[in-house]
Motif scaffolding. Sequence first.
Motif, PDB file in Angstrom:
ATOM      1  N   SER A 276      -2.793 -11.833  -5.297  1.00  0.00           N
ATOM      2  CA  SER A 276      -3.523 -12.702  -4.360  1.00  0.00           C
ATOM      3  C   SER A 276      -4.782 -12.053  -3.794  1.00  0.00           C
ATOM      4  O   SER A 276      -5.415 -12.622  -2.892  1.00  0.00           O
ATOM      5  CB  SER A 276      -2.605 -13.100  -3.195  1.00  0.00           C
ATOM      6  N   VAL A 277      -5.152 -10.882  -4.298  1.00  0.00           N
ATOM      7  CA  VAL A 277      -6.355 -10.216  -3.773  1.00  0.00           C
ATOM      8  C   VAL A 277      -7.248  -9.801  -4.933  1.00  0.00           C
ATOM      9  O   VAL A 277      -6.761  -9.482  -6.026  1.00  0.00           O
ATOM     10  CB  VAL A 277      -5.975  -8.979  -2.918  1.00  0.00           C
ATOM     11  N   PRO A 278      -8.556  -9.786  -4.718  1.00  0.00           N
ATOM     12  CA  PRO A 278      -9.477  -9.290  -5.764  1.00  0.00           C
ATOM     13  C   PRO A 278      -9.390  -7.773  -5.857  1.00  0.00           C
ATOM     14  O   PRO A 278      -8.734  -7.118  -5.034  1.00  0.00           O
ATOM     15  CB  PRO A 278     -10.846  -9.760  -5.249  1.00  0.00           C
ATOM     16  N   PRO A 279     -10.025  -7.172  -6.856  1.00  0.00           N
ATOM     17  CA  PRO A 279     -10.028  -5.701  -6.945  1.00  0.00           C
ATOM     18  C   PRO A 279     -10.501  -5.072  -5.634  1.00  0.00           C
ATOM     19  O   PRO A 279     -11.477  -5.521  -5.030  1.00  0.00           O
ATOM     20  CB  PRO A 279     -11.005  -5.424  -8.094  1.00  0.00           C
ATOM     21  N   PHE A 280      -9.808  -4.040  -5.200  1.00  0.00           N
ATOM     22  CA  PHE A 280     -10.076  -3.449  -3.896  1.00  0.00           C
ATOM     23  C   PHE A 280     -10.088  -1.926  -4.010  1.00  0.00           C
ATOM     24  O   PHE A 280      -9.653  -1.351  -5.021  1.00  0.00           O
ATOM     25  CB  PHE A 280      -9.011  -3.874  -2.866  1.00  0.00           C
ATOM     26  N   GLU A 281     -10.554  -1.275  -2.959  1.00  0.00           N
ATOM     27  CA  GLU A 281     -10.563   0.180  -2.893  1.00  0.00           C
ATOM     28  C   GLU A 281      -9.351   0.651  -2.099  1.00  0.00           C
ATOM     29  O   GLU A 281      -9.232   0.361  -0.903  1.00  0.00           O
ATOM     30  CB  GLU A 281     -11.841   0.705  -2.237  1.00  0.00           C
ATOM     31  N   LEU A 282      -8.477   1.361  -2.746  1.00  0.00           N
ATOM     32  CA  LEU A 282      -7.243   1.828  -2.113  1.00  0.00           C
ATOM     33  C   LEU A 282      -7.524   2.985  -1.162  1.00  0.00           C
ATOM     34  O   LEU A 282      -8.245   3.916  -1.507  1.00  0.00           O
ATOM     35  CB  LEU A 282      -6.237   2.228  -3.177  1.00  0.00           C
ATOM     36  N   GLN A 283      -6.935   2.916   0.031  1.00  0.00           N
ATOM     37  CA  GLN A 283      -7.090   3.970   1.020  1.00  0.00           C
ATOM     38  C   GLN A 283      -5.823   4.801   1.202  1.00  0.00           C
ATOM     39  O   GLN A 283      -5.896   6.008   1.394  1.00  0.00           O
ATOM     40  CB  GLN A 283      -7.491   3.366   2.377  1.00  0.00           C
ATOM     41  N   GLU A 284      -4.654   4.156   1.141  1.00  0.00           N
ATOM     42  CA  GLU A 284      -3.415   4.874   1.451  1.00  0.00           C
ATOM     43  C   GLU A 284      -2.234   4.177   0.796  1.00  0.00           C
ATOM     44  O   GLU A 284      -2.194   2.945   0.684  1.00  0.00           O
ATOM     45  CB  GLU A 284      -3.216   4.938   2.973  1.00  0.00           C
ATOM     46  N   ILE A 285      -1.271   4.983   0.390  1.00  0.00           N
ATOM     47  CA  ILE A 285       0.025   4.502  -0.103  1.00  0.00           C
ATOM     48  C   ILE A 285       1.099   5.126   0.779  1.00  0.00           C
ATOM     49  O   ILE A 285       1.130   6.345   0.956  1.00  0.00           O
ATOM     50  CB  ILE A 285       0.259   4.893  -1.574  1.00  0.00           C
ATOM     51  N   MET A 286       1.960   4.297   1.324  1.00  0.00           N
ATOM     52  CA  MET A 286       3.011   4.810   2.205  1.00  0.00           C
ATOM     53  C   MET A 286       4.360   4.237   1.744  1.00  0.00           C
ATOM     54  O   MET A 286       4.456   3.060   1.382  1.00  0.00           O
ATOM     55  CB  MET A 286       2.752   4.420   3.659  1.00  0.00           C
ATOM     56  N   PHE A 287       5.391   5.092   1.790  1.00  0.00           N
ATOM     57  CA  PHE A 287       6.720   4.657   1.374  1.00  0.00           C
ATOM     58  C   PHE A 287       7.760   5.613   1.945  1.00  0.00           C
ATOM     59  O   PHE A 287       7.434   6.687   2.468  1.00  0.00           O
ATOM     60  CB  PHE A 287       6.830   4.615  -0.159  1.00  0.00           C
ATOM     61  N   LYS A 288       9.023   5.202   1.832  1.00  0.00           N
ATOM     62  CA  LYS A 288      10.141   6.067   2.196  1.00  0.00           C
ATOM     63  C   LYS A 288      10.816   6.536   0.911  1.00  0.00           C
ATOM     64  O   LYS A 288      11.211   5.720   0.075  1.00  0.00           O
ATOM     65  CB  LYS A 288      11.140   5.325   3.076  1.00  0.00           C
ATOM     66  N   ASN A 289      10.932   7.829   0.782  1.00  0.00           N
ATOM     67  CA  ASN A 289      11.565   8.383  -0.408  1.00  0.00           C
ATOM     68  C   ASN A 289      13.080   8.207  -0.353  1.00  0.00           C
ATOM     69  O   ASN A 289      13.690   8.217   0.715  1.00  0.00           O
ATOM     70  CB  ASN A 289      11.224   9.870  -0.542  1.00  0.00           C
TER      71      ASN A 289
END
Length: 213
Positions: free
Chosen positions: A39-52
């Motif tokens: 649902s979004v056009p190509p974008f510039e990624l700033q951060e990836i966050m997750f729980k291991n």
Amino acid sequence: MSRVSVPCHVKGTVALQVGDVRTSQGRPGVLVIDVTFPSVPPFELQEIMFKNYYTAFLSIRVRQHTSMHTPAKWVTCLRNYCLMPDPHSEEGAQEYVSLFKHQMLCDMARVLELRLILRQPSPLWLSFTVEELQIYQQGPKSPSMVFPKWLSHPVPCEQPIPLLEGLPDPGRVSSEVQQMWALTEMIRASHTSTRIGRFDVDGCYDLNLLSYT
């Protein structure tokens, strides 16, 4: 810097089997998770966050938009990032992790899709994955604020009139008082304390003086 969450679709994990698939000794040692952004056009990624969750090493590949006439290519942007210092112990097994753009091996502009490759070489854990995955891009820049001229260039404060104008210098007064005190002490030390008798002359009494009293 502000950030905005990017809506994404996390596909189901695909296990790559390690060992003999026909026996119980075989187990998945590598998982692949694809993340799309329909649902979004190509974008510039700033951060990836997750729980291991018991993932020992993480690699990430990104598919980026190039041009209308060139098909998008997959590029490795993170390779064997350590999430558990010792895969056979609990340390780091369930920690929250943030990965930023400056940690990546390539430019993170024009992102179309991500592929997370999870590895766990230890046979101690029955399953492993990543949870609560969030992707962020840079938010809109806040408009620059224009300050009024009087606030940007404040008028220098006027010098206040000294309240003690006309009075002698305190240091000079203190020095003179100290000198006077020293002089008083010298006079007091040199003053005799011997009582002189009224009719005493060289240790004897003058009869003529005594006769007139």
